[in-house]
Write a protein that holds these residues in place. Sequence first.
Motif, PDB file in Angstrom:
ATOM      1  N   ARG A 182      53.747  11.412 -23.582  1.00  0.00           N
ATOM      2  CA  ARG A 182      53.447  10.068 -24.095  1.00  0.00           C
ATOM      3  C   ARG A 182      52.962   9.161 -22.963  1.00  0.00           C
ATOM      4  NH1 ARG A 182      58.022  11.162 -26.932  1.00  0.00           N
ATOM      5  NH2 ARG A 182      59.371   9.969 -25.545  1.00  0.00           N
ATOM      6  N   ALA A 230      49.184   7.428 -22.762  1.00  0.00           N
ATOM      7  CA  ALA A 230      48.992   5.988 -22.579  1.00  0.00           C
ATOM      8  C   ALA A 230      48.043   5.727 -21.410  1.00  0.00           C
ATOM      9  CB  ALA A 230      50.341   5.307 -22.338  1.00  0.00           C
ATOM     10  N   GLU A 231      48.230   6.449 -20.302  1.00  0.00           N
ATOM     11  CA  GLU A 231      47.366   6.259 -19.117  1.00  0.00           C
ATOM     12  C   GLU A 231      45.926   6.662 -19.423  1.00  0.00           C
ATOM     13  OE1 GLU A 231      48.006   4.949 -16.254  1.00  0.00           O
ATOM     14  OE2 GLU A 231      50.179   4.710 -16.450  1.00  0.00           O
ATOM     15  N   ALA A 238      44.312   4.150 -21.725  1.00  0.00           N
ATOM     16  CA  ALA A 238      44.024   2.905 -20.990  1.00  0.00           C
ATOM     17  C   ALA A 238      42.774   3.063 -20.130  1.00  0.00           C
ATOM     18  CB  ALA A 238      45.219   2.524 -20.125  1.00  0.00           C
ATOM     19  N   PRO A 244      52.494   8.898 -29.459  1.00  0.00           N
ATOM     20  CA  PRO A 244      51.776   8.471 -28.255  1.00  0.00           C
ATOM     21  C   PRO A 244      50.555   7.626 -28.605  1.00  0.00           C
ATOM     22  CG  PRO A 244      51.188  10.702 -28.833  1.00  0.00           C
ATOM     23  CD  PRO A 244      52.176  10.262 -29.865  1.00  0.00           C
ATOM     24  N   ALA A 245      49.944   7.024 -27.571  1.00  0.00           N
ATOM     25  CA  ALA A 245      48.661   6.330 -27.735  1.00  0.00           C
ATOM     26  C   ALA A 245      47.578   7.360 -28.043  1.00  0.00           C
ATOM     27  CB  ALA A 245      48.338   5.571 -26.454  1.00  0.00           C
TER      28      ALA A 245
END
Length: 236
Positions: A15, A19-20, A23, A42-43
């Motif tokens: 997760r 996210a990284e 982004a 997760p994103a």
Amino acid sequence: MTRRVLVLGGTAEARALAAELAARGLDVTTSLAGRTRHPRLPAGEVRTGGFGGVAGLADALADADVLVDATHPFADTMTEHAAAAASLAGTPLIVLRRPGWTEGPGDRWTRVPSLTAAAAVLPAGARVLLATGRQGVAEFVDVDAWFLVRAIEAPAVLPPRSELLLARGPFALDDERTLLDRHAITVVVAKDSGGATEAKLVAARERSLPVVLVDRPPLPEDVTAVGSVDEVLERL
Ligand code: NAP
């Protein structure tokens, strides 16, 4: 250029990685096995369910520039499939494995190679915190001990003398202390998962309780792992 990343997930670090990547504007899809009914999502995109073995995963890699295996250290079938499928599809593979735990002063650990071996070393009459997850609880049904079985969802079978505690970690140290004391636990059984769920080991150390720690399965031959999300980002 790397644009599309398929992450094999089901872990906190998967997760964090998603996210990284999201982004940074990359197309990230996380794959979940679908074992838990309400997973932390997760994103980015999420797909759920098995690929149908190595060939199915290799097919899915047509839509990815890189495969990141960020599954749990004990999800060894998926890790083997990831290595085989990446090689079949010619897709670069990065394996992310959080480091395992290291025994320190005051710890009373017995390392064992499997859940079966863990069941075999438990002393008769023990009061066990079984914190190895839902899968594999069946290994303990014939052990002459009482179990506090902690898992996110109920296992298919429980040992005859046991209590089920449905809970999702990570757990606070104070809560682990209370749990061990309230249930008069005499042995903790855990997998060497590494990461943030180590409070139970700290609470056990404080009480001089023995811990039976199941070793991780080995990585497939010719596969090396990185230990952090930052290292994955560097590789990418
Ligand atoms: P496993 O035994 O290594 O994998 C069995 C099969 O489940 C795989 O062959 C694959 O099916 C499917 N699978 C596993 N992970 C998948 C994923 N991320 N996406 C799509 N399919 C997946 O796996 P497991 O130990 O049951 O773990 C399942 C999931 O739970 C993993 O995502 C893992 O990160 C997470 N998890 C596991 C543990 C643990 O202690 N094992 C703890 C916490 C979280 P196909 O062959 O059909 O592709």
